[in-house]
Design a protein around this motif. Sequence first.
Motif, PDB file in Angstrom:
ATOM      1  N   UNK A  91      40.271  51.556  32.799  1.00  0.00           N
ATOM      2  CA  UNK A  91      41.701  51.288  32.949  1.00  0.00           C
ATOM      3  C   UNK A  91      42.161  50.295  31.887  1.00  0.00           C
ATOM      4  N   UNK A  92      43.391  50.463  31.398  1.00  0.00           N
ATOM      5  CA  UNK A  92      43.884  49.551  30.362  1.00  0.00           C
ATOM      6  C   UNK A  92      44.158  48.141  30.888  1.00  0.00           C
TER       7      UNK A  92
ATOM      8  N   UNK B 102      33.516  58.140  44.552  1.00  0.00           N
ATOM      9  CA  UNK B 102      33.862  57.312  43.399  1.00  0.00           C
ATOM     10  C   UNK B 102      32.902  56.146  43.279  1.00  0.00           C
ATOM     11  N   UNK B 103      32.628  55.778  42.047  1.00  0.00           N
ATOM     12  CA  UNK B 103      31.851  54.573  41.740  1.00  0.00           C
ATOM     13  C   UNK B 103      32.697  53.771  40.764  1.00  0.00           C
ATOM     14  N   UNK B 104      32.586  52.467  40.839  1.00  0.00           N
ATOM     15  CA  UNK B 104      33.295  51.662  39.846  1.00  0.00           C
ATOM     16  C   UNK B 104      32.517  50.397  39.550  1.00  0.00           C
ATOM     17  N   UNK B 105      32.844  49.833  38.401  1.00  0.00           N
ATOM     18  CA  UNK B 105      32.203  48.595  37.977  1.00  0.00           C
ATOM     19  C   UNK B 105      33.246  47.706  37.321  1.00  0.00           C
ATOM     20  N   UNK B 106      33.118  46.412  37.551  1.00  0.00           N
ATOM     21  CA  UNK B 106      33.944  45.403  36.884  1.00  0.00           C
ATOM     22  C   UNK B 106      33.040  44.658  35.914  1.00  0.00           C
ATOM     23  N   UNK B 107      33.516  44.463  34.704  1.00  0.00           N
ATOM     24  CA  UNK B 107      32.673  43.818  33.690  1.00  0.00           C
ATOM     25  C   UNK B 107      33.540  43.021  32.724  1.00  0.00           C
ATOM     26  N   UNK B 108      32.915  42.051  32.094  1.00  0.00           N
ATOM     27  CA  UNK B 108      33.628  41.238  31.107  1.00  0.00           C
ATOM     28  C   UNK B 108      34.074  42.132  29.958  1.00  0.00           C
TER      29      UNK B 108
ATOM     30  N   UNK C 169      39.119  44.417  44.051  1.00  0.00           N
ATOM     31  CA  UNK C 169      40.212  44.887  44.908  1.00  0.00           C
ATOM     32  C   UNK C 169      40.885  46.097  44.249  1.00  0.00           C
ATOM     33  N   UNK C 170      41.172  45.996  42.958  1.00  0.00           N
ATOM     34  CA  UNK C 170      41.810  47.094  42.231  1.00  0.00           C
ATOM     35  C   UNK C 170      40.918  48.336  42.224  1.00  0.00           C
TER      36      UNK C 170
ATOM     37  N   UNK D 238      38.518  40.697  32.817  1.00  0.00           N
ATOM     38  CA  UNK D 238      37.598  41.626  33.454  1.00  0.00           C
ATOM     39  C   UNK D 238      38.182  43.036  33.398  1.00  0.00           C
ATOM     40  N   UNK D 239      37.382  43.989  32.932  1.00  0.00           N
ATOM     41  CA  UNK D 239      37.789  45.386  32.836  1.00  0.00           C
ATOM     42  C   UNK D 239      37.237  46.170  34.022  1.00  0.00           C
ATOM     43  N   UNK D 240      37.907  47.270  34.347  1.00  0.00           N
ATOM     44  CA  UNK D 240      37.523  48.140  35.453  1.00  0.00           C
ATOM     45  C   UNK D 240      37.252  49.540  34.932  1.00  0.00           C
ATOM     46  N   UNK D 241      36.075  50.075  35.249  1.00  0.00           N
ATOM     47  CA  UNK D 241      35.728  51.457  34.909  1.00  0.00           C
ATOM     48  C   UNK D 241      35.397  52.198  36.198  1.00  0.00           C
TER      49      UNK D 241
END
Length: 78
Positions: free
Chosen positions: A23-24, A60-66, A35-36, A3-6
């Motif tokens: 994020x890498x 801030x906004x963030x999304x977790x995605x495959x 959580x991250x 899972x990647x985080x943007x």
Amino acid sequence: MKIALAIIMCSYAYGECMQPYVFPEKYPSYYECMIAGYEKSLSKMKEIGKRDINRDQVFFKFVCYEQERKPNIDELGT
């Protein structure tokens, strides 16, 4: 599944958002990624500081995605 985080930083005062930063690091589940996302958002907010956050009304906004699937900008709410 990885899972990647943007994260996107926005200014309510200026009505603008920066380009998403991906994020890498990759996460083993959505839970760890979420959580991250909150932790990294809080860390960046502290780095920017109270004065600038208040002045520019930063949020801030963030999304977790495959990892195999890149998020659509519309999904990030920009």
